[in-house]
Design a protein around this motif. Structure first.
Motif, PDB file in Angstrom:
ATOM      1  N   LEU A  66      33.756  39.869  42.569  1.00 46.41           N
ATOM      2  CA  LEU A  66      33.729  38.920  43.688  1.00 46.41           C
ATOM      3  C   LEU A  66      35.020  38.142  43.884  1.00 46.41           C
ATOM      4  N   LYS A  67      36.038  38.406  43.060  1.00 42.88           N
ATOM      5  CA  LYS A  67      37.217  37.526  43.077  1.00 42.88           C
ATOM      6  C   LYS A  67      37.975  37.551  44.406  1.00 42.88           C
ATOM      7  N   ALA A  74      32.948  33.800  42.167  1.00 39.16           N
ATOM      8  CA  ALA A  74      33.696  34.446  41.080  1.00 39.16           C
ATOM      9  C   ALA A  74      34.104  33.408  40.034  1.00 39.16           C
ATOM     10  N   TYR A  75      34.574  32.254  40.489  1.00 38.06           N
ATOM     11  CA  TYR A  75      34.951  31.194  39.556  1.00 38.06           C
ATOM     12  C   TYR A  75      33.738  30.756  38.728  1.00 38.06           C
ATOM     13  N   ARG A  96      42.344  33.313  37.515  1.00 40.02           N
ATOM     14  CA  ARG A  96      42.713  33.821  38.838  1.00 40.02           C
ATOM     15  C   ARG A  96      41.782  33.307  39.925  1.00 40.02           C
ATOM     16  N   SER A  97      40.500  33.241  39.639  1.00 41.85           N
ATOM     17  CA  SER A  97      39.558  32.717  40.643  1.00 41.85           C
ATOM     18  C   SER A  97      39.736  31.215  40.803  1.00 41.85           C
ATOM     19  N   ALA A  98      40.105  30.519  39.740  1.00 43.80           N
ATOM     20  CA  ALA A  98      40.387  29.078  39.864  1.00 43.80           C
ATOM     21  C   ALA A  98      41.572  28.851  40.782  1.00 43.80           C
ATOM     22  N   GLN A 103      41.816  25.277  42.272  1.00 41.82           N
ATOM     23  CA  GLN A 103      41.510  24.447  41.109  1.00 41.82           C
ATOM     24  C   GLN A 103      42.581  24.734  40.051  1.00 41.82           C
ATOM     25  N   ARG A 104      43.764  24.225  40.324  1.00 39.63           N
ATOM     26  CA  ARG A 104      44.935  24.590  39.542  1.00 39.63           C
ATOM     27  C   ARG A 104      44.865  24.050  38.117  1.00 39.63           C
TER      28      ARG A 104
END
Length: 463
Positions: A66-67, A74-75, A96-98, A103-104
């Motif tokens: 789902l990314k 995905a996150y 990667r999803s973050a 959401q760094r």
């Protein structure tokens, strides 16, 4: 088959599937939402140790699937995968999803954990280096990139980026030395903020506290004793460093800042019916200056903050729509502090941040968080996994496990209160709590609510 064997088979058939079996089955059928809900709550200790890897693998598979099409879900799946087993794949997908959901801070945390647990995997050092370069932390990027193994497939890309990071770190060092020199001048100055004389006219009946006006709203420009450029009137004292900073033509820059602040003032008054009476300092920083004063972690995490009776804006060199929204957000904090007689720190964090976030949403044209965040919150609401208001009382929401959701949950709670009684009743509650009244007592009197029942209202609103 003997009766005993038959009984044993029947018992096995009737037994519920194990966590690992359930996770594998849902993953095989690509039932990602059901998979998330099945494992969204509870501790890893609730699952036998031998099965945690299988549960994590199923959740990781959903994260990868789902990314691109649904990075929020995905996150969520990646986050839970890392709870059950901090495999390299789960941490990479989580990071990667973050990043895709902006959401760094969460991405950085996942990459740092991956770098520590899986040092031979070059992806963690390379991706962390890229992230830190984007965040203007060249020194941190150098440290991350130097940990990429020389024989890994990421080594060539890491080497190229490392050269850029080292050059940028050298330049940042020179800029930091200049900023330190300016700070020493500020600390040694005998006079900081210039005196602002405020002459007020009588309030017009029916317009509320915010209608008290200065006899003159004209801005006066100058340079303060601490070496900063200033423009001030009875509402704002704008301050920024002016020693070879690339802000373009000062007159044009100051004009745009003035327009943005006046817009923040007018929009807040339109939303709340009143505004701050006392003038407020507004200190504008470049990214490098903000990093020097508040540290790289905070510079990466926040667009601005209100502290020590001043609004402090990160990366103000470019006055984007988001910068303008941040000015509105932080001006609301300044107004709340004034409404509470300088005791805005007495307010529960969710109440203070919730109003600022809600007014920012309204400024940007909506009444809800952005679509992807709202989708995640709806799923969390179904699983009763939203943060509770009582858990967001006394520390910065940046410290919450998922700051984006913490801010949004707080804003939805405030929105529900404002819908029930308007801003007048809400600000009455704010003033009472700011003066020390317990929050549940004030909620009960004005809304017939407690924090726990307001939690339920938030869940219902999101579903």
């Amino acid at each position: 088959m003997s009766p005993a064997a038959l009984l044993s088979a029947l018992l096995l058939a009737a037994a519920p599937p194990s966590p690992a079996q359930k996770a594998k089955s849902l993953s095989a059928s690509r039932s990602w939402e059901e998979l998330y809900l099945a494992f969204s709550a509870g501790d890893a200790d609730d699952v036998p140790a031998a099965q945690r890897g299988a549960v994590s693998a199923a959740l990781h598979k959903g994260c990868e699937a789902l990314k691109h099409e649904d990075p929020v879900m995905a996150y969520s799946l990646g986050e839970r995968a890392a709870v059950y087993a901090e495999s390299a794949g789960a941490l990479r997908c989580l990071a990667r999803s973050a990043r895709k959901t902006d959401q760094r801070a969460a991405a950085e945390a996942a990459l740092r954990k991956g770098l520590a647990l899986h040092p031979k995997d070059g992806a963690f050092g390379l991706e962390l280096g890229r992230l830190l370069m984007e965040e203007q932390d060249a020194v941190g990027a150098v440290a991350a990139l130097e940990k990429v193994p020389a024989r890994s497939k990421e080594a060539a890309d890491a080497k190229r980026l490392l050269q850029q990071a080292r050059a940028k770190a050298t330049a940042e060092h020179a800029a930091r030395r200049e900023a330190e020199r300016l700070e020493l001048r500020m600390n040694g100055a005998t006079s900081g903020r210039p005196t602002v004389m405020v002459e007020t006219a009588p309030a017009v009946a029916g317009q509320g506290r915010g209608s008290t006006r200065s006899a003159s709203l004209n801005y006066e420009s100058g340079t303060s004793a601490d070496g900063m450029r200033t423009r001030s009137n009875s509402r704002f004292v704008i301050k920024y460093f002016n020693n070879q900073r690339d802000f373009g033509q000062r007159a044009e820059y100051e004009g745009r800042i003035v327009a943005a602040l006046d817009e923040a003032y007018d929009f807040t008054r339109s939303m709340l019916g009143e505004v701050r009476q006392a003038p407020v300092d507004v200190v504008l920083y470049t990214v490098a200056e903000f990093t020097t004063h508040f540290g790289p972690a905070r510079a990466r995490a926040v667009a601005g903050l209100y502290s020590d009776n001043a609004i402090r804006i990160n990366d103000a060199a470019e006055l984007t729509q988001q910068t303008r929204a941040t000015l509105v957000h932080e001006y609301v904090h300044a107004a709340l502090d004034d409404f509470c007689g300088g005791h805005g720190g007495n307010l529960p964090v969710w109440l203070n941040e919730g109003l600022a976030e809600y007014v920012e949403w309204r400024y940007l044209g909506g009444e809800d968080p952005e679509r992807s965040v709202r989708g995640y919150m709806a799923q969390a609401a179904k699983a009763n996994a939203l943060p509770k208001l009582a858990q967001m009382e006394g520390s910065s929401l940046i410290m919450q496990r998922n700051p984006t959701i913490a801010y949004a949950t707080s804003a939805v709670a405030v929105r529900e209160l404002v819908k029930r009684g308007g801003t007048g009743r809400f600000l009455t509650l704010v003033r009472e709590v700011g003066q020390g009244r317990p929050i549940d007592e004030a909620l009960t009197e004005h809304y017939g609510k407690t924090r726990a029942t307001l939690d339920e209202d938030v869940r219902a609103a999101l579903q």
